[in-house]
Motif scaffolding. Structure first.
Motif, short mmCIF file in Angstrom:
data_model
loop_
_atom_site.label_atom_id
_atom_site.label_comp_id
_atom_site.label_asym_id
_atom_site.label_seq_id
_atom_site.Cartn_x
_atom_site.Cartn_y
_atom_site.Cartn_z
N GLY A 67 0.81 -1.21 0.00
CA GLY A 67 0.00 0.00 0.00
C GLY A 67 0.84 1.26 0.00
N ARG A 68 1.91 1.27 0.81
CA ARG A 68 2.79 2.45 0.86
C ARG A 68 3.54 2.62 -0.47
NH1 ARG A 68 4.06 3.98 6.47
NH2 ARG A 68 3.02 2.54 7.91
N ALA A 69 3.95 1.51 -1.05
CA ALA A 69 4.74 1.59 -2.29
C ALA A 69 3.90 2.07 -3.46
CB ALA A 69 5.35 0.22 -2.60
N VAL A 70 2.64 1.63 -3.55
CA VAL A 70 1.80 1.97 -4.70
C VAL A 70 1.14 3.32 -4.53
CG1 VAL A 70 -0.29 1.32 -5.98
CG2 VAL A 70 1.40 -0.41 -5.39
N TYR A 71 0.49 3.54 -3.39
CA TYR A 71 -0.35 4.73 -3.23
C TYR A 71 0.35 5.90 -2.57
CZ TYR A 71 -3.93 1.35 -4.48
OH TYR A 71 -4.67 0.40 -5.13
N ASP A 72 1.47 5.65 -1.90
CA ASP A 72 2.23 6.75 -1.29
C ASP A 72 3.60 6.89 -1.95
OD1 ASP A 72 2.43 8.80 0.75
OD2 ASP A 72 3.88 7.51 1.75
N HIS A 73 3.87 6.04 -2.92
CA HIS A 73 5.13 6.07 -3.67
C HIS A 73 6.35 6.01 -2.75
CE1 HIS A 73 2.68 7.06 -7.15
NE2 HIS A 73 2.14 8.05 -6.45
N GLY A 74 6.20 5.27 -1.66
CA GLY A 74 7.32 5.01 -0.75
C GLY A 74 7.70 6.15 0.17
N ARG A 75 6.96 7.28 0.12
CA ARG A 75 7.35 8.43 0.95
C ARG A 75 7.27 8.12 2.44
NH1 ARG A 75 4.55 11.24 -3.32
NH2 ARG A 75 2.60 10.91 -2.18
N SER A 76 6.22 7.39 2.86
CA SER A 76 6.06 7.10 4.29
C SER A 76 7.06 6.06 4.79
CB SER A 76 4.63 6.60 4.57
OG SER A 76 4.35 5.43 3.82
N LEU A 77 7.80 5.43 3.88
CA LEU A 77 8.84 4.48 4.30
C LEU A 77 10.11 5.21 4.72
CD1 LEU A 77 8.38 1.82 1.48
CD2 LEU A 77 7.68 1.60 3.87
N GLY A 78 10.24 6.45 4.34
CA GLY A 78 11.37 7.26 4.78
C GLY A 78 12.73 6.75 4.35
N GLY A 79 12.78 6.04 3.25
CA GLY A 79 14.06 5.53 2.77
C GLY A 79 14.67 4.44 3.63
N ARG A 80 13.85 3.83 4.50
CA ARG A 80 14.38 2.82 5.41
C ARG A 80 14.31 1.43 4.79
NH1 ARG A 80 11.17 3.95 10.86
NH2 ARG A 80 12.52 2.25 11.61
N GLN A 81 15.17 0.55 5.30
CA GLN A 81 15.11 -0.85 4.92
C GLN A 81 13.91 -1.51 5.62
OE1 GLN A 81 17.85 -3.16 3.35
NE2 GLN A 81 18.01 -1.24 2.21
N VAL A 82 13.25 -2.43 4.94
CA VAL A 82 12.10 -3.13 5.51
C VAL A 82 12.35 -4.63 5.49
CG1 VAL A 82 10.46 -1.32 4.87
CG2 VAL A 82 10.91 -3.18 3.28
N ARG A 83 11.67 -5.34 6.39
CA ARG A 83 11.76 -6.80 6.44
C ARG A 83 10.35 -7.35 6.32
NH1 ARG A 83 14.60 -7.38 10.89
NH2 ARG A 83 12.85 -7.77 12.30
#
Length: 254
Positions: free
Chosen positions: A146-162
């Motif tokens: 959801g964050r990748a498609v609809y927020d274009h990754g902005r809410s991920l803050g450039g962090r690594q995810v698992r």
């Protein structure tokens, strides 16, 4: 099928529901939040079965041992009176089939076969919660998608995810990480998929579970089944993991 047989089937069905609800078996059929209702249903069936058996036993003890009186209008033709037992139709025994299925057959969780033949069910999230501390940050597959498609990754803050999910491969061999999301039960489960790029293991077995660590990438694809969006994850580390306690993802409706 007489009343005693009905009581026995009710009791076994209730006991099977209680067994499923007290173990992980129920997660193959319904979401975790329905466990209390499943246990309540099993308890009701067991109590009903016991009450039915007790009623039949009490009624049997109270019956006179003498033969029934003949009908006041005389015997029917061929010497048959009206006094005869009414039994339920034999087709009632078909009720035993779902009981046997519940006891003898534990269906596996839906996997890659269903996922690649069903379009992605990714929905626009209502909002994005703040990610917990740590790097990489553990996140559900549905949340990342959801964050990748609809927020274009902005809410991920450039962090690594698992992320954890099972492997599925399309006809071209493109690997996907998938979780089956459900609203109520396994019958309505639908896949949410993310594509994998980067350091992917050279050999991937469909339906095997992976824990992948990686970062957001703007790469996307269209699901060939329903043309829905499939985001990608740039993998830096991937390792096999056991099948989780609950193989389904309920995070999209909690």
């Amino acid at each position: 099928m007489n009343r005693q047989a009905q009581a026995a089937v009710l009791f076994l069905t209730g006991a099977a529901l209680l067994h499923a609800g007290l173990t992980d078996l129920y997660l193959r059929y319904v979401k975790a939040g329905l466990q209390p209702l499943l246990l309540a249903a099993g308890a009701v069936l067991v109590v009903t079965a016991l009450a039915t058996a007790w009623y039949e036993w009490k009624r049997g003890r109270g019956k006179p041992s003498t033969a029934p009186e003949p009908d006041a209008h005389g015997p029917e033709p061929h010497g048959h009176g009206h006094a005869h037992a009414h039994r339920e139709p034999r087709i009632s025994w078909l009720l035993v089939l779902p009981l046997l299925a519940l006891i003898l057959v534990a269906p596996p969780a839906l996997g890659s076969y269903s996922a690649m033949r069903t379009g992605t069910a990714l929905q626009h999230p209502y909002g994005y919660t703040t990610l917990p501390a740590g790097n990489p940050v553990p996140i559900s597959l549905v949340d990342y998608a959801g964050r990748a498609v609809y927020d274009h990754g902005r809410s991920l803050g450039g962090r690594q995810v698992r992320i954890t999910g099972f492997v599925a491969l399309d006809r071209t061999g493109t690997p996907y990480l998938v979780r089956m999301a459900l609203n109520c039960c396994a019958a309505d489960a639908q896949p949410v998929k993310i594509g994998l790029t980067g350091r992917i293991p050279p050999v991937l077995q469909p339906d095997s579970w992976l824990e992948v660590t990686g970062a957001y990438t703007s790469k996307q694809a269209k699901d060939p089944v329903n043309n829905g969006p499939i985001p990608f994850l740039k993998v830096s580390v991937a390792r096999p993991v056991p099948t989780p306690h609950d193989p389904y993802d309920e995070s999209w409706n909690t």
